[in-house]
Design a protein around this motif. Structure first.
Motif, PDB file in Angstrom:
ATOM      1  N   PRO A 247       0.562  -0.794  -0.068  1.00 45.74           N
ATOM      2  CA  PRO A 247       0.513   0.013  -0.222  1.00 45.74           C
ATOM      3  C   PRO A 247       0.835   1.075  -0.310  1.00 45.74           C
TER       4      PRO A 247
ATOM      5  N   MET B  46       2.296   2.005  -3.748  1.00 49.02           N
ATOM      6  CA  MET B  46       0.586   2.484  -4.431  1.00 49.02           C
ATOM      7  C   MET B  46       0.855   3.646  -3.771  1.00 49.02           C
TER       8      MET B  46
ATOM      9  N   ASN C 120      -1.408   1.112 -14.499  1.00 52.19           N
ATOM     10  CA  ASN C 120      -1.827   0.861 -13.836  1.00 52.19           C
ATOM     11  C   ASN C 120      -0.867   0.527 -12.681  1.00 52.19           C
TER      12      ASN C 120
ATOM     13  N   THR D  73      -1.658  -0.670  -9.281  1.00 50.72           N
ATOM     14  CA  THR D  73      -1.784  -1.849  -9.180  1.00 50.72           C
ATOM     15  C   THR D  73      -0.228  -2.914  -9.704  1.00 50.72           C
ATOM     16  N   SER D  74      -0.967  -3.202 -10.270  1.00 52.45           N
ATOM     17  CA  SER D  74       0.310  -3.829 -11.040  1.00 52.45           C
ATOM     18  C   SER D  74       1.767  -3.210 -11.652  1.00 52.45           C
TER      19      SER D  74
ATOM     20  N   SER E  74       3.098  -1.738  -9.053  1.00 52.56           N
ATOM     21  CA  SER E  74       3.208  -1.645  -7.961  1.00 52.56           C
ATOM     22  C   SER E  74       4.064  -2.785  -7.695  1.00 52.56           C
ATOM     23  N   VAL E  75       3.099  -4.147  -7.657  1.00 52.12           N
ATOM     24  CA  VAL E  75       2.979  -5.529  -7.295  1.00 52.12           C
ATOM     25  C   VAL E  75       4.183  -6.335  -7.730  1.00 52.12           C
TER      26      VAL E  75
ATOM     27  N   SER F 286     -10.408   5.840  -9.021  1.00 51.61           N
ATOM     28  CA  SER F 286      -9.820   5.450  -8.752  1.00 51.61           C
ATOM     29  C   SER F 286      -9.975   4.334  -7.418  1.00 51.61           C
TER      30      SER F 286
ATOM     31  N   VAL G 269      -8.587   1.454  -6.612  1.00 47.79           N
ATOM     32  CA  VAL G 269      -7.912   1.046  -5.568  1.00 47.79           C
ATOM     33  C   VAL G 269      -7.848   2.331  -5.040  1.00 47.79           C
TER      34      VAL G 269
ATOM     35  N   LEU H  71      -7.521   1.835  -0.332  1.00 47.81           N
ATOM     36  CA  LEU H  71      -6.304   2.352  -0.111  1.00 47.81           C
ATOM     37  C   LEU H  71      -6.557   3.376   0.910  1.00 47.81           C
TER      38      LEU H  71
END
Ligand code: PFF
Length: 431
Positions: free
Chosen positions: A42, A45, A231, A233-234, A236-237, A401, A403, A407
């Motif tokens: 988190p 992100m 994106n 999220t992706s 960051s992952v 957003s 996400v 968050l």
């Protein structure tokens, strides 16, 4: 990928193995991974989102999002944090250069564990030599930024970082096949939870944030450059997974070597530098392999020092732009490089016993700066960004957003701040 290239550095290859070794192995690694996923993700992100929404660097983002100067102090925490990190990071980058040169002259041939330890201690006691190598690292980094060739370096690192990755995989495979290698894996992956104390948890959290480059405002700048349709999220992952894999691979190389060649897991900051030359002696073409490895380690370190130094240069330019004496990029580069030469030299003098007064609570400046950044400044920076986004960014900013709103509501408002505060207070025995 650019963010991953900057994040993957000495934190994963040098700091991760020795901190794991000092904190008992497997259980610490579980904590490291949990901290990276539960708090790191988190926070990564969030920093990307702050940058993406404001389109600014860490210096201007808070004002751009809130319209006030109330959060400017956080930019200063980031600045201090980055300078403190660079005060020892360049020193270790210098060690990588030195070990690459020594490997090229075949110095390590025939050395056993005791000789390798003695070799490192002799280097560590030689203030002049260490200063020269740290200065080379500083000048090289400053030159890249001065001549504005970061793009070229980025292109080069797009080729070299995957090679480093492949090299780490091959070495890990080799290490596991060694006699005694499985003891290393056992140490790494069989958790002994009796080793966990609140101080250990704080260290795992600090190490996780350090390796992910979180809590220093640096990812805000990367977010500022993100295209609108990227994106978060992706991205960051992917970045986090890469950092965790490289850190684990470093552990899978170092710990089998520790057990196979008679080192101790808790050697301390020299762990990577004393164990790897022992490994290379038993590999295909020791000189070529070791020069390549330490060379790639220098590249990983330099991609990190470049982004660290860039932040300070940009900060000085922006912060002085409204004063009577605005500094341009070149002047800021010189000022930053001078600050770093002084800071690194002070660390070296305090390490080599040339300046006994340069100690904090009996620790030399190298250890103190290392601990100050990982255990205090970075967690404070991370706490600050979580509180900022959770409580003070107008919610409308995150609209659109999904996400972002999740968050914003749960993780950044409550989970991350409460966890950081509890871990921090517990570790300094206040709770
Ligand atoms: N994450 C880097 C490491 O693990 O070595 C340290 C770092 C590099 C922090 C670059 C911040 C940064 F901008």
């Amino acid at each position: 990928m650019a963010a991953a290239g900057s994040a993957i550095g000495l934190g994963s290859i040098w700091k991760f193995p020795y901190v794991v070794g000092q904190n008992g192995g497997g259980a610490f690694i579980i904590l490291y991974i949990v901290c990276s996923l539960v708090f790191g993700l988190p926070l990564v992100m969030n920093e990307f989102l702050i940058g993406k929404l404001s389109g600014r660097s860490a210096y201007g983002a808070f004002r751009a999002l809130t319209g006030t100067n109330r959060w400017q102090w956080l930019s200063w925490v980031f600045l201090v944090s980055v300078i403190v990190i660079m005060s020892f990071y360049f020193l270790v980058t210098g060690w990588c250069f030195y070990y690459m040169v020594e490997a090229a002259s075949n110095t390590f041939a025939g050395m056993d564990a005791a000789a390798l330890r003695a070799h490192f201690s002799a280097f560590e006691a030689n203030a002049l030599q260490m200063t020269i190598y740290a200065a080379i690292a500083i000048v090289l980094t400053a030159s890249v930024l001065w001549f504005d060739v970061n793009k070229g370096i980025e292109r080069l690192s797009k080729i070299l970082m995957p090679i480093l990755f492949l090299f780490l995989i091959l070495m890990a495979a080799h290490m596991i096949s060694l006699d005694g290698g499985t003891a290393g894996l056992h140490y790494l992956f069989m958790p002994d939870f009796s080793k966990i104390t609140s101080k250990v948890i704080l260290q795992a959290m600090g190490l996780s944030f350090f390796t992910l480059s979180v809590g220093m405002g640096i990812l805000i700048t990367y977010g500022g450059y993100m295209p609108k349709d990227q994106n978060v999220t992706s991205t960051s992952v992917q970045m986090i997974v890469l950092v965790i894999i490289v850190s684990l691979l470093s552990g899978m190389i170092i710990f089998p070597a520790v057990f196979a060649y008679g080192f101790s897991p808790s050697e301390g900051p020299e762990l990577t530098f004393v164990t790897l030359p022992a490994v290379f002696q038993h590999m295909f073409s020791p000189t070529l392999t070791s020069v390549t490895f330490f060379g790639l380690m220098c590249v990983a370190a330099l991609t990190s020092t470049i982004s660290l130094m860039e932040v300070v240069i940009a900060f000085i330019c922006e912060a002085t732009s409204t004063t009577k004496h605005p500094l341009n990029r070149h002047q800021s580069t010189i000022v930053t490089a001078l600050i770093l030469v002084v800071a690194n030299t002070l660390c070296i003098l305090s390490m080599t016993g040339h300046a006994d007064w340069l100690t904090v609570k009996g620790q030399n400046l190298f250890n103190s700066f290392n601990a100050l950044s990982t255990n205090i400044l970075i967690p404070v920076g991370a706490l600050g960004t979580a509180l900022f986004s959770g409580w003070f960014v107008p919610k409308a900013r995150y609209q659109g957003s999904r996400v972002g709103s999740f968050l914003y509501l749960v993780v950044l408002r409550w989970l991350v701040p409460i966890a950081i505060v509890i871990i921090f207070l517990d570790s300094i025995n206040i709770i």
